[in-house]
Scaffold this motif. Structure first.
Motif, short mmCIF file in Angstrom:
data_model
loop_
_atom_site.label_atom_id
_atom_site.label_comp_id
_atom_site.label_asym_id
_atom_site.label_seq_id
_atom_site.Cartn_x
_atom_site.Cartn_y
_atom_site.Cartn_z
N THR A 15 -19.57 -9.53 -74.11
CA THR A 15 -19.19 -8.55 -73.09
C THR A 15 -20.47 -8.00 -72.47
O THR A 15 -21.58 -8.37 -72.88
CB THR A 15 -18.34 -7.41 -73.69
N TRP B 268 -19.07 -5.04 -66.99
CA TRP B 268 -17.62 -5.31 -67.13
C TRP B 268 -16.92 -4.08 -67.69
O TRP B 268 -15.90 -3.65 -67.15
CB TRP B 268 -17.37 -6.51 -68.06
N ARG C 255 -14.28 -2.04 -65.36
CA ARG C 255 -12.87 -2.24 -65.70
C ARG C 255 -12.24 -1.04 -66.40
O ARG C 255 -11.02 -0.90 -66.41
CB ARG C 255 -12.69 -3.45 -66.60
N CYS D 21 -0.24 7.13 -78.25
CA CYS D 21 -1.03 7.98 -77.34
C CYS D 21 -0.22 9.11 -76.72
O CYS D 21 -0.81 10.01 -76.13
CB CYS D 21 -1.68 7.13 -76.26
N ARG E 35 -12.86 -8.79 -78.07
CA ARG E 35 -13.52 -8.06 -76.98
C ARG E 35 -12.54 -7.38 -76.03
O ARG E 35 -12.89 -6.44 -75.33
CB ARG E 35 -14.43 -9.00 -76.19
N LEU F 226 1.96 -3.33 -77.67
CA LEU F 226 0.94 -2.47 -78.26
C LEU F 226 1.36 -2.11 -79.68
O LEU F 226 2.30 -1.32 -79.86
CB LEU F 226 0.83 -1.20 -77.39
N MET G 279 -2.99 -5.62 -78.40
CA MET G 279 -2.52 -5.05 -77.11
C MET G 279 -2.50 -6.11 -76.02
O MET G 279 -3.43 -6.89 -75.88
CB MET G 279 -3.43 -3.90 -76.68
N GLY H 266 -3.11 -6.08 -72.57
CA GLY H 266 -3.73 -5.11 -71.66
C GLY H 266 -3.07 -5.03 -70.30
O GLY H 266 -2.80 -3.94 -69.80
N ARG H 267 -2.76 -6.19 -69.72
CA ARG H 267 -2.21 -6.17 -68.35
C ARG H 267 -0.84 -5.52 -68.30
O ARG H 267 -0.54 -4.74 -67.40
CB ARG H 267 -2.13 -7.59 -67.79
N ALA I 295 -7.21 6.48 -70.97
CA ALA I 295 -7.15 5.08 -71.43
C ALA I 295 -7.99 4.18 -70.55
O ALA I 295 -8.57 3.20 -71.03
CB ALA I 295 -5.72 4.58 -71.45
N ASN I 296 -8.02 4.50 -69.25
CA ASN I 296 -8.74 3.66 -68.30
C ASN I 296 -8.95 4.48 -67.03
O ASN I 296 -7.99 5.06 -66.52
CB ASN I 296 -7.90 2.40 -68.01
N ARG J 203 -9.26 3.58 -64.12
CA ARG J 203 -8.46 3.08 -62.99
C ARG J 203 -7.03 3.63 -63.05
O ARG J 203 -6.41 3.88 -62.02
CB ARG J 203 -8.45 1.55 -62.98
N ASN K 33 -10.98 5.72 -75.31
CA ASN K 33 -9.59 6.07 -75.55
C ASN K 33 -9.44 6.53 -77.00
O ASN K 33 -9.56 5.73 -77.92
CB ASN K 33 -8.71 4.85 -75.27
N PHE L 269 0.80 8.21 -72.17
CA PHE L 269 1.63 7.03 -72.40
C PHE L 269 0.99 6.27 -73.55
O PHE L 269 -0.19 6.44 -73.82
CB PHE L 269 1.66 6.14 -71.15
N GLY M 91 1.76 3.34 -77.18
CA GLY M 91 2.59 2.42 -77.95
C GLY M 91 3.97 3.00 -78.19
O GLY M 91 4.18 4.21 -78.25
N1 ACO Z 1 -15.84 -8.05 -71.72
C1 ACO Z 1 -15.86 -9.04 -70.84
N2 ACO Z 1 -14.74 -9.69 -70.44
C2 ACO Z 1 -13.58 -9.29 -70.97
C3 ACO Z 1 -13.49 -8.24 -71.89
C4 ACO Z 1 -14.69 -7.61 -72.26
N3 ACO Z 1 -14.73 -6.59 -73.14
N4 ACO Z 1 -12.20 -8.06 -72.23
C5 ACO Z 1 -11.51 -8.97 -71.55
N5 ACO Z 1 -12.33 -9.72 -70.79
C6 ACO Z 1 -11.99 -10.81 -69.88
C7 ACO Z 1 -10.66 -11.45 -70.22
O1 ACO Z 1 -10.82 -12.41 -71.23
C8 ACO Z 1 -10.27 -12.06 -68.90
O2 ACO Z 1 -10.94 -13.27 -68.75
P1 ACO Z 1 -10.14 -14.55 -68.17
O3 ACO Z 1 -9.73 -14.15 -66.79
O4 ACO Z 1 -11.18 -15.60 -68.24
O5 ACO Z 1 -8.99 -14.72 -69.10
C9 ACO Z 1 -10.85 -11.09 -67.87
O6 ACO Z 1 -11.83 -10.30 -68.56
C10 ACO Z 1 -9.82 -10.17 -67.25
O7 ACO Z 1 -8.99 -9.67 -68.28
P2 ACO Z 1 -7.81 -8.68 -67.98
O8 ACO Z 1 -7.10 -8.40 -69.26
O9 ACO Z 1 -7.01 -9.13 -66.80
O10 ACO Z 1 -8.64 -7.40 -67.53
P3 ACO Z 1 -8.09 -6.08 -66.95
O11 ACO Z 1 -8.66 -5.82 -65.63
O12 ACO Z 1 -6.58 -5.98 -67.09
O13 ACO Z 1 -8.70 -5.02 -67.95
C11 ACO Z 1 -8.03 -3.69 -69.80
C12 ACO Z 1 -8.37 -5.08 -69.32
C13 ACO Z 1 -9.23 -2.82 -69.63
C14 ACO Z 1 -7.63 -3.76 -71.27
C15 ACO Z 1 -6.86 -3.14 -68.96
O14 ACO Z 1 -5.83 -4.09 -68.90
C16 ACO Z 1 -6.29 -1.86 -69.50
O15 ACO Z 1 -6.95 -0.83 -69.48
N6 ACO Z 1 -5.03 -1.88 -69.90
C17 ACO Z 1 -4.38 -0.67 -70.35
C18 ACO Z 1 -4.80 -0.32 -71.72
C19 ACO Z 1 -4.18 1.00 -72.08
O16 ACO Z 1 -3.91 1.82 -71.25
N7 ACO Z 1 -3.92 1.26 -73.34
C20 ACO Z 1 -3.34 2.55 -73.60
C21 ACO Z 1 -2.61 2.64 -74.70
S1 ACO Z 1 -3.63 2.59 -76.10
C22 ACO Z 1 -2.75 3.26 -77.37
O17 ACO Z 1 -1.63 3.64 -77.23
C23 ACO Z 1 -3.41 3.31 -78.68
#
Ligand code: ACO
Length: 327
Positions: free
Chosen positions: A30, A34, A38, A114, A153, A192, A217, A219-220, A256-257, A259, A284, A314, A316
């Protein structure tokens, strides 16, 4: 007889050890760019080996009691929202109750990931409004580092440890908790979860080898759910409280993010200074993220007595929840 319940003290506690994005560059594939673009996260706090959730949760509760000027013996109930209890049982809330010296308090844990703090405040304030209790401590504490897979990662860069608490007490009419909106959609449980360690998949050599005790998780899927849930739950809680988005003095969203937080901020047309953001420094912290951010807003003077605070989270379950509170 019915009463009004409000937040009369806030507190938080965080580990001192910092894990930066540069540290992760040495652990998994990573990079800082990134992670920051992100997620908005630059660093997070990680508990020391041997520490447990109740260590931070007890400190957060003590800070909230001190802020309120209320003695531990006067607490009637301790609710601890956590998905990383010290042990499966007894409840972490019982350990906190003992360490605080809250000798007259009942205690139980609450599991809503969460959203746990939203659930805890809703339950605690209901018990005050109905006259059952006068002083309720609601603490959210999670050491997500304990269930994070530091070889994955896609999740390991996101999480941090910490605890945040509030003391709820009777307040005058017009103040306190104005409305609450809670929800659950268990059909999304698969997005999750921590698969092993419960009754479905008890701990075994295989479960450990297959890394099933770590948080998993999608993520998407979680992201899409989060953006919708934050907006709809906030809208419902405002409507229930008879408020509009213009009435929000401070928005305290789950961290959490960046964005997801930005999507909510834009949706409600709020200036940046009305939205509390801690994600860059703590990541988070699960259920703790909202009370930690609230405590910082109160202690810095950003959230003042009389302000309308909207908190929304929001997580799990899937679960979600929002609260409208007049401080
Ligand atoms: N470093 C570099 N690349 C990474 C990493 C990292 N740490 N993690 C993932 N990638 C890669 C992926 O493998 C993927 O590569 P690919 O396209 O070759 O497959 C690419 O980055 C894009 O991955 P996405 O999952 O589409 O990335 P996204 O923009 O969705 O971001 C994230 C991922 C940050 C996890 C986002 O989806 C997110 O924040 N989701 C919500 C999480 C959340 O809100 N959780 C809250 C609840 S937590 C709880 O209740 C405990």
């Amino acid at each position: 007889m019915s009463y009004h319940a409000g937040i009369v003290g806030t507190g938080s506690a965080l580990p001192t050890r910092i894990l930066t994005n540069a540290d992760f560059e040495k652990m998994v594939d990573t990079n800082d760019e990134w992670i920051v673009s992100r997620t908005g996260i630059r660093e997070r706090r990680i508990a020391e080996e041997g520490e447990a959730t109740s260590d931070y949760a007890t400190a957060a509760c003590q800070n909230a009691l001190d802020a309120a000027g209320v003695a531990a013996e006067d607490v009637d109930l301790v609710i601890c929202a956590t998905v990383t209890p010290d042990m499966m049982f007894p409840a972490t809330a019982c350990l906190i109750q003992d360490r605080l010296g809250a000798t007259h308090a009942a205690a139980f844990d609450l599991s809503a990931a969460c959203s746990g703090f939203m659930y805890g405040v809703t339950v605690g304030s209901g018990l005050i409004e109905s006259g059952v209790y006068k002083n309720v401590l609601v603490v959210a504490g999670d050491l997500l580092s304990r269930i994070t897979d530091y070889e994955d990662r896609s999740t390991c860069v996101l999480f941090g440890d910490g605890a945040g608490a509030v003391l709820l007490s009777r307040v005058e009419e017009g103040r306190g908790v104005l409305a609450s909106d809670l929800g659950s959609d268990g059909s999304g449980a698969k997005y999750l979860l921590q698969p092993a360690g419960g009754s479905r998949m008890p701990a075994s050599v295989e479960s450990v080898e297959q890394r099933q005790h770590y948080l998993k998780m999608e993520g998407r899927e979680t992201f899409k759910f989060a953006v919708k849930a934050m907006a709809s739950s906030t809208e419902r809680v405002l409507e229930q409280a008879g408020l509009t988005k213009q009435d929000i003095d401070v928005l305290v969203p789950h961290q959490a993010n960046i964005r997801i937080i930005e999507a909510a901020r834009t949706r409600f047309g709020l200036d940046e200074d009305k939205v509390v953001v801690t994600i860059h420094k703590y990541g988070n912290t699960s259920a703790s993220s909202i009370p930690i951010a609230l405590d910082e807003a109160v202690r810095s003077g950003r959230a003042k007595p009389g302000d309308v605070i909207v908190m929304v989270g929001f997580g799990g379950g899937l679960t979600w929840g929002a609260l409208a509170v007049r401080l």
